[in-house]
Design an enzyme around this catalytic site. Structure first.
Site, PDB file in Angstrom:
ATOM      1  N   LYS A   1       0.832  -1.210   0.000  1.00  0.00           N
ATOM      2  CA  LYS A   1       0.000   0.000   0.000  1.00  0.00           C
ATOM      3  C   LYS A   1       0.868   1.263   0.000  1.00  0.00           C
ATOM      4  O   LYS A   1       0.615   2.217  -0.734  1.00  0.00           O
ATOM      5  CB  LYS A   1      -0.911  -0.024   1.234  1.00  0.00           C
ATOM      6  CG  LYS A   1      -1.580   1.266   1.549  1.00  0.00           C
ATOM      7  CD  LYS A   1      -2.644   1.617   0.540  1.00  0.00           C
ATOM      8  CE  LYS A   1      -3.154   3.033   0.766  1.00  0.00           C
ATOM      9  NZ  LYS A   1      -4.320   3.351  -0.001  1.00  0.00           N
TER      10      LYS A   1
ATOM     11  N   CYS B   1      -3.894  10.953   2.016  1.00  0.00           N
ATOM     12  CA  CYS B   1      -3.190   9.711   1.666  1.00  0.00           C
ATOM     13  C   CYS B   1      -1.832  10.006   1.067  1.00  0.00           C
ATOM     14  O   CYS B   1      -0.803   9.750   1.684  1.00  0.00           O
ATOM     15  CB  CYS B   1      -4.039   8.927   0.683  1.00  0.00           C
ATOM     16  SG  CYS B   1      -5.735   8.771   1.221  1.00  0.00           S
TER      17      CYS B   1
HETATM   18  N1  SAJ Z   1      -2.649  15.202  -8.400  1.00  0.00           N
HETATM   19  C1  SAJ Z   1      -1.906  16.003  -9.255  1.00  0.00           C
HETATM   20  N2  SAJ Z   1      -1.638  15.533 -10.508  1.00  0.00           N
HETATM   21  C2  SAJ Z   1      -2.086  14.325 -10.949  1.00  0.00           C
HETATM   22  C3  SAJ Z   1      -2.831  13.501 -10.067  1.00  0.00           C
HETATM   23  C4  SAJ Z   1      -3.099  13.978  -8.796  1.00  0.00           C
HETATM   24  O1  SAJ Z   1      -1.500  17.111  -8.910  1.00  0.00           O
HETATM   25  O2  SAJ Z   1      -1.806  13.999 -12.116  1.00  0.00           O
HETATM   26  C5  SAJ Z   1      -2.933  15.678  -7.034  1.00  0.00           C
HETATM   27  C6  SAJ Z   1      -4.423  15.827  -6.724  1.00  0.00           C
HETATM   28  O3  SAJ Z   1      -4.911  17.069  -7.169  1.00  0.00           O
HETATM   29  C7  SAJ Z   1      -4.437  15.678  -5.209  1.00  0.00           C
HETATM   30  C8  SAJ Z   1      -3.318  14.670  -4.967  1.00  0.00           C
HETATM   31  O4  SAJ Z   1      -2.504  14.696  -6.114  1.00  0.00           O
HETATM   32  O5  SAJ Z   1      -4.083  16.895  -4.580  1.00  0.00           O
HETATM   33  C9  SAJ Z   1      -3.797  13.253  -4.702  1.00  0.00           C
HETATM   34  O6  SAJ Z   1      -4.883  12.937  -5.560  1.00  0.00           O
HETATM   35  P1  SAJ Z   1      -5.070  11.511  -6.250  1.00  0.00           P
HETATM   36  O7  SAJ Z   1      -6.308  11.574  -7.062  1.00  0.00           O
HETATM   37  O8  SAJ Z   1      -3.824  11.131  -6.946  1.00  0.00           O
HETATM   38  O9  SAJ Z   1      -5.177  10.498  -5.050  1.00  0.00           O
HETATM   39  P2  SAJ Z   1      -6.089  10.420  -3.722  1.00  0.00           P
HETATM   40  O10 SAJ Z   1      -5.275  10.933  -2.588  1.00  0.00           O
HETATM   41  O11 SAJ Z   1      -7.437  10.993  -3.911  1.00  0.00           O
HETATM   42  O12 SAJ Z   1      -6.226   8.821  -3.597  1.00  0.00           O
HETATM   43  C10 SAJ Z   1      -5.042   8.043  -3.524  1.00  0.00           C
HETATM   44  C11 SAJ Z   1      -5.162   6.865  -4.505  1.00  0.00           C
HETATM   45  N3  SAJ Z   1      -3.877   6.181  -4.615  1.00  0.00           N
HETATM   46  C12 SAJ Z   1      -3.280   5.966  -5.803  1.00  0.00           C
HETATM   47  O13 SAJ Z   1      -3.749   6.351  -6.854  1.00  0.00           O
HETATM   48  C13 SAJ Z   1      -2.007   5.199  -5.787  1.00  0.00           C
HETATM   49  C14 SAJ Z   1      -6.243   5.902  -4.017  1.00  0.00           C
HETATM   50  O14 SAJ Z   1      -6.285   4.757  -4.849  1.00  0.00           O
HETATM   51  C15 SAJ Z   1      -5.965   5.479  -2.559  1.00  0.00           C
HETATM   52  O15 SAJ Z   1      -6.982   4.630  -2.083  1.00  0.00           O
HETATM   53  C16 SAJ Z   1      -5.945   6.739  -1.719  1.00  0.00           C
HETATM   54  O16 SAJ Z   1      -4.874   7.579  -2.189  1.00  0.00           O
HETATM   55  C17 SAJ Z   1      -5.725   6.346  -0.272  1.00  0.00           C
HETATM   56  O17 SAJ Z   1      -6.662   6.509   0.517  1.00  0.00           O
HETATM   57  O18 SAJ Z   1      -4.647   5.841   0.062  1.00  0.00           O
END
Ligand code: SAJ
Length: 419
Positions: free
Chosen positions: A216, A270
């Site tokens: 994870k 996360c």
């Molecule tokens: N973000 C960017 N650029 C991107 C993708 C995301 O700047 O290309 C930013 C988002 O705006 C946000 C942050 O990153 O601020 C995180 O967003 P996210 O959509 O990547 O992830 P979370 O935090 O909503 O959910 C993540 C997911 N993990 C992965 O994709 C590996 C989800 O599957 C997990 O269940 C979750 O963390 C968790 O609870 O651990």
């Protein structure tokens, strides 16, 4: 229908972003679920069938489960056949894991354990936490046998099943995602898998608890590192006067390149938190992981500096900041870089009017309360009054904003949606 959990009771400890949807999905499959939380308001609201935060389809599923009578709530941990612990695992101000909620949950589960019970930790945790959890349960219940105590099947089975669901798609991913289940013994993993097979249509991979914890953390750190790369590129492009969105688009035409999207920083509970668990577990080795965290944590400062640079061109600038949540189309502002940016602007420019708008929120989050130069207004009003428009979150409503409203404004589009 021969799954024993269909006729059993499952206690879900923690009715937050993961616990509540998990409880609801189990209940909607016919399992009797008792949702437990330390927050009385949450316990009362969920019992009435009201969701405490927005998530697509959660309201409908909760209403259905409440109507079926399959979900009840409690402040106390009940006797149950299975316990799913889904409580927060934050970091301390020194970026060390804070496992106090997990161990408090364990302490409240221990007195209720009966032979045959299954305890599953879902919270994202540092390697070794599930083993420690089992040690604590065993210490509290010398009358029961635990994994490792005996060659026979123990009274209590303990496993880790990290959640993987993406906020905004929780209800779909809860059912469809593949899962890793790590048991303290293979039998523990199998017992926990039985529980998750009630609703999980994805592949369930069985492993040991510490490997599941590590997997994870590897997943979320992988994403953090990749976003850090995009954010670092964006800062290099700003310095060189290049359009990072165009560069990423071109680079991604390579068959083996898939650069993520730069943004104002990384938020949420996360990705902005979990990599620190690996840094804490192996500080000397986790060089890349720590650096990625620092790059992503540095991005909001970069955005603030850019906005302030533009503001100096005006005598009495008005700044509109669009979006406060940590990402698009959710109302969660935890660790949100947008909140950090707005707070820094309000703090550093106390005489500048800052108009904030977020269609997902009806009031300013706590860290932004009390600034006299800050107000939450409708998007069109914020844009109309502003000299500078900073787009901080790519909510759908901002994507469809009529472009002519932006004419004559200085635009700081941190998500690249108005290009
Ligand atoms: N973000 C960017 N650029 C991107 C993708 C995301 O700047 O290309 C930013 C988002 O705006 C946000 C942050 O990153 O601020 C995180 O967003 P996210 O959509 O990547 O992830 P979370 O935090 O909503 O959910 C993540 C997911 N993990 C992965 O994709 C590996 C989800 O599957 C997990 O269940 C979750 O963390 C968790 O609870 O651990």
């Amino acid at each position: 229908m021969d799954n024993p959990f269909y006729s059993g009771t499952v206690a879900v400890i923690g009715l937050g972003y993961i616990g509540l949807p998990t409880a609801v999905v189990l209940a909607s499959r016919g399992v009797r679920v008792i949702g437990v939380d330390v927050n009385q308001v949450t316990v009362e609201r969920v019992a009435r069938g009201e969701i405490p935060f927005f998530e697509p389809d959660l309201q409908t599923s909760l209403s259905g489960a409440v109507a079926l009578g399959n979900i009840t709530t409690s402040l106390e941990v009940p006797v149950a056949d299975a316990y799913i612990i889904a409580v927060p695992t934050p970091i301390t101000p020194h970026e060390e894991p804070d496992m106090s909620h997990v161990f408090a949950a364990a302490a409240s589960v221990a007195p209720q354990l009966r032979p045959g019970a299954v305890v599953v930790l879902e919270s994202t945790s540092p390697p070794g936490t599930t083993e420690e959890l089992a040690r604590r349960l065993a210490a509290a219940r010398p009358d029961l046998t635990f994994p490792g105590d005996t060659n026979d099947s123990p009274d209590v089975h303990v496993a880790h099943c990290p959640e993987r669901v993406l906020p905004g798609r929780l209800m779909v991913e809860m059912v469809e995602n593949n899962r890793v289940i790590g048991g303290l013994t293979p039998e523990c993993a199998e017992r926990a898998a039985e529980l998750y097979r009630v609703f999980c249509r994805g592949e369930i991979q069985l492993s040991d608890a510490t490997s599941a914890e590590m997997a994870k953390l590897a997943e979320n750190s992988y994403r953090d590192i990749n976003i850090a790369y995009a954010n670092e590129l964006s800062m290099i492009c700003d310095k060189l006067g290049l359009d990072v969105w165009e560069i990423v688009k071109m680079a991604n035409h390579h068959p083996r390149v898939n650069i993520l999207q730069p943004g104002p920083g990384v938020g949420g509970h996360c990705i902005a938190v979990d990599p620190w668990f690996l840094v804490s577990a192996a500080p000397e080795e986790a060089v890349l992981i720590r650096t990625a965290r620092m790059v992503n944590d540095g991005k909001p400062v970069h955005v603030v500096n850019q906005i302030l640079k533009s503001a100096r061109r005006f005598r009495e600038p008005v700044i509109a900041c669009l979006g406060l949540s940590y990402k698009a189309n959710v109302d969660d502002t935890r660790e949100s870089p947008a909140v950090e940016i707005v707070a820094a602007l309000a703090e550093q420019e106390p005489t500048t009017r800052i108009l904030v708008s977020d269609p997902m929120l009806s009031k300013l989050p706590a860290p932004l309360e009390g600034y006299e130069n800050l107000s939450l207004v409708k998007t069109q009003d914020a844009v109309a009054a502003a000299d500078i428009v900073a787009l901080l979150v790519d909510h759908n409503q901002f994507r469809t904003l009529p472009r002519k409203l932006l004419d004559g404004k200085v635009i700081m589009d941190t998500r690249g949606i108005w290009r």
